[in-house]
Design an enzyme around this catalytic site. Structure first.
Site, PDB file in Angstrom:
ATOM      1  N   HIS A 149       0.869  -1.182   0.000  1.00 57.02           N
ATOM      2  CA  HIS A 149       0.000   0.000   0.000  1.00 57.02           C
ATOM      3  C   HIS A 149       0.908   1.236   0.000  1.00 57.02           C
ATOM      4  O   HIS A 149       0.922   2.015   0.945  1.00 57.02           O
ATOM      5  CB  HIS A 149      -0.950  -0.025   1.200  1.00 57.02           C
ATOM      6  CG  HIS A 149      -2.158   0.872   1.048  1.00 57.02           C
ATOM      7  ND1 HIS A 149      -3.447   0.413   1.147  1.00 57.02           N
ATOM      8  CD2 HIS A 149      -2.267   2.198   0.817  1.00 57.02           C
ATOM      9  CE1 HIS A 149      -4.295   1.428   0.986  1.00 57.02           C
ATOM     10  NE2 HIS A 149      -3.604   2.521   0.789  1.00 57.02           N
ATOM     11  N   GLU A 170      -3.916   0.054  -5.427  1.00 60.79           N
ATOM     12  CA  GLU A 170      -3.882   1.200  -6.330  1.00 60.79           C
ATOM     13  C   GLU A 170      -2.487   1.434  -6.918  1.00 60.79           C
ATOM     14  O   GLU A 170      -1.862   2.479  -6.657  1.00 60.79           O
ATOM     15  CB  GLU A 170      -4.375   2.467  -5.621  1.00 60.79           C
ATOM     16  CG  GLU A 170      -5.776   2.350  -5.073  1.00 60.79           C
ATOM     17  CD  GLU A 170      -6.382   3.699  -4.664  1.00 60.79           C
ATOM     18  OE1 GLU A 170      -5.678   4.721  -4.757  1.00 60.79           O
ATOM     19  OE2 GLU A 170      -7.567   3.729  -4.292  1.00 60.79           O
ATOM     20  N   ASN A 180     -11.334  -0.105  -5.623  1.00 60.29           N
ATOM     21  CA  ASN A 180     -11.516   1.084  -4.787  1.00 60.29           C
ATOM     22  C   ASN A 180     -12.248   2.105  -5.640  1.00 60.29           C
ATOM     23  O   ASN A 180     -11.925   2.268  -6.821  1.00 60.29           O
ATOM     24  CB  ASN A 180     -10.174   1.679  -4.369  1.00 60.29           C
ATOM     25  CG  ASN A 180      -9.426   0.775  -3.393  1.00 60.29           C
ATOM     26  OD1 ASN A 180      -9.936  -0.272  -2.989  1.00 60.29           O
ATOM     27  ND2 ASN A 180      -8.225   1.177  -3.028  1.00 60.29           N
ATOM     28  N   TYR A 184     -13.898   6.138  -5.696  1.00 59.36           N
ATOM     29  CA  TYR A 184     -14.174   7.438  -5.074  1.00 59.36           C
ATOM     30  C   TYR A 184     -14.746   8.501  -6.013  1.00 59.36           C
ATOM     31  O   TYR A 184     -15.419   9.402  -5.546  1.00 59.36           O
ATOM     32  CB  TYR A 184     -12.878   8.012  -4.462  1.00 59.36           C
ATOM     33  CG  TYR A 184     -12.372   7.220  -3.280  1.00 59.36           C
ATOM     34  CD1 TYR A 184     -12.887   7.425  -1.998  1.00 59.36           C
ATOM     35  CD2 TYR A 184     -11.400   6.242  -3.443  1.00 59.36           C
ATOM     36  CE1 TYR A 184     -12.433   6.697  -0.921  1.00 59.36           C
ATOM     37  CE2 TYR A 184     -10.928   5.500  -2.361  1.00 59.36           C
ATOM     38  CZ  TYR A 184     -11.452   5.733  -1.104  1.00 59.36           C
ATOM     39  OH  TYR A 184     -11.000   5.009  -0.037  1.00 59.36           O
ATOM     40  N   GLU A 229     -12.489  -0.495  -1.200  1.00 56.15           N
ATOM     41  CA  GLU A 229     -12.518   0.819  -0.546  1.00 56.15           C
ATOM     42  C   GLU A 229     -13.590   1.679  -1.173  1.00 56.15           C
ATOM     43  O   GLU A 229     -13.745   1.685  -2.397  1.00 56.15           O
ATOM     44  CB  GLU A 229     -11.208   1.600  -0.738  1.00 56.15           C
ATOM     45  CG  GLU A 229     -10.105   1.272   0.199  1.00 56.15           C
ATOM     46  CD  GLU A 229      -8.864   2.120  -0.048  1.00 56.15           C
ATOM     47  OE1 GLU A 229      -8.991   3.334  -0.333  1.00 56.15           O
ATOM     48  OE2 GLU A 229      -7.770   1.558   0.044  1.00 56.15           O
TER      49      GLU A 229
HETATM   50  C1  BGC Z   1      -6.195   4.858  -0.782  1.00 51.53           C
HETATM   51  C2  BGC Z   1      -6.273   5.169   0.695  1.00 51.53           C
HETATM   52  C3  BGC Z   1      -6.718   6.604   0.873  1.00 51.53           C
HETATM   53  C4  BGC Z   1      -8.101   6.754   0.278  1.00 51.53           C
HETATM   54  C5  BGC Z   1      -8.675   8.149   0.404  1.00 51.53           C
HETATM   55  C6  BGC Z   1      -7.301   5.429  -1.597  1.00 51.53           C
HETATM   56  O1  BGC Z   1      -6.758   6.010  -2.746  1.00 51.53           O
HETATM   57  O2  BGC Z   1      -5.995   3.490  -1.021  1.00 51.53           O
HETATM   58  O3  BGC Z   1      -5.047   4.928   1.258  1.00 51.53           O
HETATM   59  O4  BGC Z   1      -6.679   7.049   2.186  1.00 51.53           O
HETATM   60  O5  BGC Z   1      -8.043   6.464  -1.086  1.00 51.53           O
HETATM   61  O6  BGC Z   1      -7.879   9.079  -0.234  1.00 51.53           O
END
Ligand code: BGC
Length: 454
Positions: free
Chosen positions: A123, A168, A297, A299, A359
Site C-alpha cells: 500500500h 492502487e 476502490n 471514489y 474501498e
Molecule cells: C487509498 C487510501 C486513501 C483513500 C482516500 C485510496 O486512494 O488506497 O489509502 O486514504 O483512497 O484518499
C-alpha cells in the site's frame, strides 16, 4: 414514503479498510526500516501542516483494542496492509522478526475474533532502501517484491483469507510521475516504467503464491486492488472521447489490460512513444496470471475534455456530483451511480470473477461533542446511496461479493495529513481515544441485517 429493504446475497462480506502507514505509527520502532512515505512526510512542504505518520493512530501498540472494536462493530472482514520495511528493513535480505511477529499477532487476533483477514502487500510504502536502488521504475523491484511476498505467504499463508498484491498501483506510479505522493519524483517516463514493474511484481507474487510453500498450497485467495473510478467524456466529439479513453487507460487500462487480458492498451502505448515502458519477451505472460478476485476502490466520477495544453495526455478532468449531493471535504464529487457504471464496464472484463469493493468512503470535517461522539449523518447517507447502487449492480448480474468501507478509523490521509477525516470511528489524536460515530453504529446494523433500507 415507502421503505424498500434491499437484502444482500448470503455471505456478502462486510468490512472496513486501513493501511499500515496511515494507522500504525512506530515508524522506526522494533527494527522497522524507513519507507518512502517516512522520507516524504519528513521532507518540508510535502504534507499539509508538516504532519507525518510517525505516530498516526498508534495502532502498532493498540492493535488488540482495535481488533476488539472491530468485533464490537460486527465486522466480518478487515482489510489492512503490511509494511514492507517493517518486515524487511532493507527491502531485501534479513527478516525483522519483531516486525513479522506484529502481523502474525494481528492475524491471530482477527482469527480469534472471527474476522476474516484481508492483507495487502503493497500500500505505497516501498522501503526507502529500495527507492535508493531505483525504486519501482527499476524492473528488479518486481523480484524484490515477490521475495518479500513469499516471506509473508510462508508465515501467514495458512491464516489469511484474502491477499492483494498491490493497492492502487496507479497511485504508486503517480508518486514517480508527480509530486503529490511519495517519492514525488515528477518524472513521466519513470511513471510508466514503474507501472510495468508493478505489473511484473504482481505476476511474480501470484506465481509464487500458486507454487505454494514448504508445507503445500496456501489456504486463501489472491487478487489485486485497483482504483477504478468512473470517467465520462465532456462532449460527444471524437477529441473528447479519445482524451477520455487515454485518461481511463493511463489509470486503469495499463493494469486491467496486462492483468486480465495479457496486453497493454495499444493506442496509449503509441501515444506515449518513447515514454512507453520496455516490454521484454515473456513479460506479458508473467503479468497475466489467473487471479481469484478483483478489488475495486472507488471514489470519483470525472468528466474528461480534450485540452491542447492538458499535459502529456492532452486532457483536463473535472469532478462530477449528482445534483444536490455537493462535494466531500476534500473537494471530491459525490456521484453514486458512478460506482455501478464502473462495475458494469469492468464486470465483463473480469469474466465472472468475484469483485469486492475494497474501498469506498467519504472525507468529512467531522465535529465531535464533548464525549467525542460524531453524528455524521452525511456519511450515513453517503454509504447508503452507494450500497443501493451496489445492490442494483448485483441485481443486474455483477458478481459483487463484499464491501469494505474506507476507513475503519480516522487516520493519516497522505498529503492532506489528519484532516479531513474518513473514519467510521473517531480518533482523538492527542489522547488516541476511539469513539464510534453514528455511521459506525448504522453500519453495524447493515451488517447484522445484511441489508440496507432505501
Ligand atoms: C487509498 C487510501 C486513501 C483513500 C482516500 C485510496 O486512494 O488506497 O489509502 O486514504 O483512497 O484518499
Amino acid at each position: 414514503m415507502s421503505m424498500l429493504t434491499r437484502i444482500f446475497p448470503e455471505g456478502f462480506l462486510w468490512g472496513a479498510a486501513t493501511s499500515a502507514y496511515q494507522i500504525e505509527g512506530s515508524w522506526n520502532e522494533d527494527g522497522k526500516g524507513e519507507s518512502v512515505w517516512d522520507r516524504f512526510a519528513h521532507t518540508m512542504g510535502r504534507v499539509a501542516r508538516g504532519e507525518t505518520g510517525d505516530v498516526a493512530c498508534d495502532h502498532y501498540h493498540r492493535m488488540k483494542g482495535d481488533v476488539a472494536l472491530m468485533k464490537e462493530l460486527g465486522l466480518r472482514a478487515y482489510r489492512f496492509s503490511i509494511s514492507w520495511s517493517r518486515v524487511l528493513p532493507e527491502g531485501t535480505g534479513a527478516v525483522n522478526e519483531r516486525g513479522l511477529d506484529f502481523y502474525e499477532r494481528l492475524v491471530d487476533a482477527l482469527g480469534e475474533a472471527g474476522i476474516a483477514a484481508n492483507a495487502t502487500l503493497n500500500h505505497w510504502d516501498l522501503p526507502q532502501a529500495l527507492e535508493e536502488r531505483g525504486g519501482w521504475p527499476n524492473r528488479d523491484c518486481a523480484r524484490w517484491f515477490a521475495d518479500y511476498s513469499r516471506v509473508l505467504f510462508e508465515r501467514l499463508g495458512d491464516r489469511v483469507a484474502m491477499w492483494a498484491t498491490h493497492n492502487e498501483p496507479h497511485v504508486t506510479a503517480l508518486g514517480y510521475g508527480g509530486a503529490d505522493f511519495a517519492p514525488g519524483r515528477c518524472d513521466a517516463a519513470a511513471e510508466y516504467r514503474a507501472i510495468h514493474s508493478l505489473n511484473l511484481g504482481h505476476g511474480e507474487a501470484v506465481h509464487a503464491f500458486r507454487a505454494g510453500g514448504k508445507r503445500g498450497p496456501y489456504a486463501g485467495k489472491i487478487g489485486i486492488v485497483l482504483d477504478l473510478h468512473h470517467y465520462v467524456p465532456a462532449g460527444e466529439g471524437e477529441q473528447d472521447r479519445l482524451a477520455c479513453e487515454r485518461a481511463v487507460d493511463r489509470a486503469q487500462g495499463v493494469f486491467l489490460g496486462p492483468i486480465l487480458q495479457g496486453r497493454y492498451p495499444e493506442r496509449l502505448m503509441e501515444w506515449l512513444g518513447p515514454l512507453a515502458p520496455e516490454i521484454r519477451a515473456g513479460d506479458l505472460e508473467l503479468c497475466f496470471q489467473p487471479i481469484d478476485f478483483l478489488g475495486m476502490n472507488h471514489y470519483f466520477t470525472f468528466k474528461i475534455a480534450y485540452a491542447h495544453r492538458g499535459g502529456l495526455l492532452r486532457h483536463s478532468a473535472t469532478q462530477v456530483s449528482e445534483p444536490g449531493l455537493g462535494e466531500t471535504a476534500l473537494g471530491w464529487g459525490v456521484n453514486p451511480i458512478g460506482i455501478r457504471a464502473v462495475l458494469e464496464r469492468v464486470g465483463p472484463m473480469a469474466r465472472g470473477m468475484p469483485i469486492y469493493i475494497s474501498e469506498n468512503g467519504t472525507a468529512m470535517r467531522d465535529e465531535s461533542d464533548a464525549s467525542g461522539y460524531v453524528e455524521d449523518r452525511g456519511r450515513v447517507n453517503f454509504i447508503r446511496r452507494m450500497l443501493i447502487e451496489l445492490h442494483k449492480a448485483i441485481e443486474s448480474g455483477i458478481n459483487l461479493r463484499g464491501y469494505f468501507y474506507w476507513s475503519l478509523m480516522d487516520n493519516f490521509e497522505w498529503a492532506s495529513g489528519y484532516e479531513p477525516r474518513f473514519g467510521l470511528v473517531r480518533v482523538d489524536f492527542p489522547t488516541q481515544r476511539r469513539t464510534p460515530k453514528l455511521s459506525a453504529r448504522w453500519y453495524s446494523g447493515v451488517i447484522e441485517h445484511n441489508a440496507v433500507e432505501e
